[in-house]
Enzyme design. Sequence first.
Site, PDB file in Angstrom:
ATOM      1  N   GLU A  14      53.886  -1.555 -45.444  1.00 42.34           N
ATOM      2  CA  GLU A  14      54.083  -2.835 -44.752  1.00 42.34           C
ATOM      3  C   GLU A  14      52.768  -3.536 -44.443  1.00 42.34           C
ATOM      4  OE1 GLU A  14      56.659  -3.001 -41.328  1.00 42.34           O
ATOM      5  OE2 GLU A  14      57.902  -1.387 -42.110  1.00 42.34           O
ATOM      6  N   ASP A 101      57.858   1.415 -42.860  1.00 45.56           N
ATOM      7  CA  ASP A 101      58.051   2.250 -41.674  1.00 45.56           C
ATOM      8  C   ASP A 101      59.437   2.893 -41.656  1.00 45.56           C
ATOM      9  OD1 ASP A 101      55.528   1.570 -40.890  1.00 45.56           O
ATOM     10  OD2 ASP A 101      56.163   0.021 -39.477  1.00 45.56           O
ATOM     11  N   TYR A 330      53.699   7.444 -35.160  1.00 41.10           N
ATOM     12  CA  TYR A 330      54.416   6.163 -35.138  1.00 41.10           C
ATOM     13  C   TYR A 330      54.797   5.779 -33.716  1.00 41.10           C
ATOM     14  CZ  TYR A 330      57.429   2.446 -36.880  1.00 41.10           C
ATOM     15  OH  TYR A 330      58.001   1.233 -37.154  1.00 41.10           O
ATOM     16  N   ARG A 332      56.971   3.413 -32.510  1.00 41.23           N
ATOM     17  CA  ARG A 332      58.306   2.920 -32.151  1.00 41.23           C
ATOM     18  C   ARG A 332      59.283   4.081 -32.252  1.00 41.23           C
ATOM     19  NH1 ARG A 332      56.234  -1.415 -35.284  1.00 41.23           N
ATOM     20  NH2 ARG A 332      55.837  -3.252 -34.000  1.00 41.23           N
ATOM     21  N   HIS A 377      62.002  10.444 -35.214  1.00 39.19           N
ATOM     22  CA  HIS A 377      60.557  10.477 -35.089  1.00 39.19           C
ATOM     23  C   HIS A 377      60.145  11.511 -34.052  1.00 39.19           C
ATOM     24  CE1 HIS A 377      60.642   5.990 -36.346  1.00 39.19           C
ATOM     25  NE2 HIS A 377      60.573   6.779 -37.396  1.00 39.19           N
TER      26      HIS A 377
END
Length: 913
Positions: A14, A101, A330, A332, A377
Amino acid sequence: MAANGTGHRLVIVESPTKVKTIAGYLGDGFVVESSRGHVRDLPTGASEVPAKYKGEKWARTGINVDDGFQPIYVVSPDKRGTIKQLKQALTGADELLLATDDDREGEAIAWHLLEELKPKVPVRRMVFHEITKNAINEALANPRDLDIDKVDAQETRRILDRLYGYEVSPVLWRKVMPRLSAGRVQSVATRLVVDRERERIAFRSSAYWDLDAVLDAGESADPPQFPARLTHVGAARVAQGRDFDDRGNLKQSNDTLLHLDETNARQLAGRLESGAFSVTSVESKPYRRSPYAPFRTTTLQQEAGRKLGFTAQRTMSVAQDLYEGGFITYMRTDSITLSSSAISAARNQVQRLFGDAYLPEKPRIYASKVKGAQEAHEAIRPSGESFRTPAQTGLQGDQFRLYDLIWKRTVASQMKDAEGNTVTVKINAVPTEGEACTFVASGRTITFHGFLKAYVESRDDSSATDDQQTRLPNLTEGQSLRPEEVTASGHETKPPARYTEPSLVAKLEELNIGRPSTYASIIRTITSRDYVFKKGSALVPTWLAFAVTSLLEKHFPRLVDYQFTAGMEAELDKIADGDLERLAVLKDFYFGRGDQEGLHKLVTELGDIDARALSTFGIGDLDSGIVARVGRYGTYVEDSEGRRASVADDLPPDELTVDLAREYLSKPMGEEHELGVDPDTGHQVVAKNGRFGPYVTEVLPEGSPKGAKPRTGSLFKSMSVEDVTLEQALRLMNLPRVVGKDAEGVEITAQNGRYGPYLKKGTDSRSLTSEEQIFDITVEEAEKIYAQPKQRGRAAAKPPLKELGDDPATGKPMVIKDGRFGAYVTDGEYNATLRRDDSVESMTAERGAELLAEKRAKGPAPKKRGAKKSTAKKTAAKKTTAKKAPAKKAAAKTTTAKKTTAKKAAGSSSSSS
């Protein structure tokens, strides 16, 4: 990177900042390119709608609600070059690895890339949660297929938000004010802030008194003196703030509760100063506190707000940089779980930095308790299988401070509990006359700091922290104490605290509204749309937010209902998990189900909306006769006699009292002060207070030509409506004033502009130092000004208004300067205008650094494009894909038979979207 021959594998990420690092890890045989975020979206205006859909009634939304909610997707003009570059990189590739992502948005971006690039080579998803060599190699070795359920969930969210905004916003335009916006989550977040302000407006303060004593346990005690507070007089408990309701009344009024006033409190304090104090009981309990779980997105936003003063947007921007730089995992995520390698890394650092005494025997395992937690995650932690200490990273400024916070929290999560003791002492106090009283003293000592050695969490109440200690001396029952001091203290109950960014994020999460990745953009949206502004760190709603919320509550109650909005999030989670079909959710939302009306019916069968009533709010008691109204040009107050006066934009609604409203009304908008008659025209001249300040104007007689406009002139800063004279008014209305002509015959004028008084000669303008010069300056004086070299800008550089010190992010000195749009903070490269709630006097280095960080995060302003509309239309039409079937078919090849069967049973509408 450019391809070196054929036979390469193309990896698309991204963000451009990831490209170089990931390419270095992958080595030869790979080409890494960036999509630079989203490459396609719904059309943002009529010009982007492809020609073949022009004229369709649904084209303005970009969603065909009558055909399975089929969306139109177009490539934005600024992404056409990116698509071209990616197609070139795909030429000759053996495989395409989509490495966007690993969340719903990233999955959707991967699907859009697939739709637009139409690759003829195998396509796989490559996912990783940290940018380290091991993580990249592991992701490369374990690719997966595109998760269509995640794509459906994100696409459903996008369609819901588009339909909500495009259907409800026009109602606000017609009934409240043009260019307003409504949003599925932003409107609910605004309602939360408005509801809190309503509570503050309705709140009535109550006064109460209590007594504090400083007691002496003797010279041998350690410490010899300690504080205690009165809790009972006889059997009656002394009332505290928690015993009053929001209307200022005692929640229970009986013989067991004593409300002390000032007189009684002071008299009792006097009788106790000579009284006898003795220990009634000593109760000691062990204290134990376990460490906090590692950060997830919302807790990081909250703690960075409290500890570092970051906004949610600033936190996420800095975290994004840290993630892309390979420093953290990560950012988020709803998860608080750590991988086994991360636990080992944290435990190793605990042992090395703090010693075996701080390391628990077994690793600590954390399980998420967040309702509707999504995505597989890890928690947010330092990246890698061994953690770098903050000093080892080489980071500076905001990045260092946020990494330091994440590192400390992660390491502390694998440390031992804090241990200590809490002691509660009850004390009997016999005054010189009257009933015996009870005082209580509480203390806490920490005997082993455990995880607190590394990390202490902040609270919205800054006076309370986990490492706070209050020591008491060793006391025994029956021990006599001497009153060193007995003080009566008065207090007032306080209204509910306004939300701050951290507390609003916590509330949204508590209500299960929105998702961690959306909170920063929600807060940014409601502040940028003038629904909310900041006063210090508090979020304050505007009267405009009151008007919009009132309309939505009355005519769209379900759409701003907290439970309904949370329910929508739960349904999106089910779509992502493959347990619910997107089409069913969209149909229920738009067309309704059973006795539950859908959005379409709500906006088409609105009935009568009394816009004036919805935008009118009583001030004070009903008999005050004063109201606040939101008009198309701002908020104003109006009394029963029809007098009006503007309300300052930055005045919090709960501060608009009856007295302040009357003060505004003493200088009402529209009230004219007659100054006399212009001898040259015979027209009456009046002075008024207007929305943009006081001004003078002439009153044109009846029968004047339709297009005739009265002369006007803004008052100088030194003038007022009450004091301005007819002579001054005539001079103001006749501006600009002709000063004369220079030696070459060019006319020089003096005028008052938006940025102050100035001279003009042709196209050459020069600033004047005072407004009075406009009337007084001579041709000779004007020529002297023009004879001097022109300063760059409007005038010579002014000295700084205030110096703030060095910016922690850049190391450059920060100063506050006075600019054409007001005061601003600058580091010499970036300029950030002070906000409404900022003042030069109150500005701190931290606030200055925050404003500059937000400015840097926005990047340079986009350049205006002058492309021909017809070309844009053709290109947009060419690159449009209205159907999603190819991706569904491709995905079906790699999904299980169970999911394929379910998709087919749902019908073609679902599979084509």
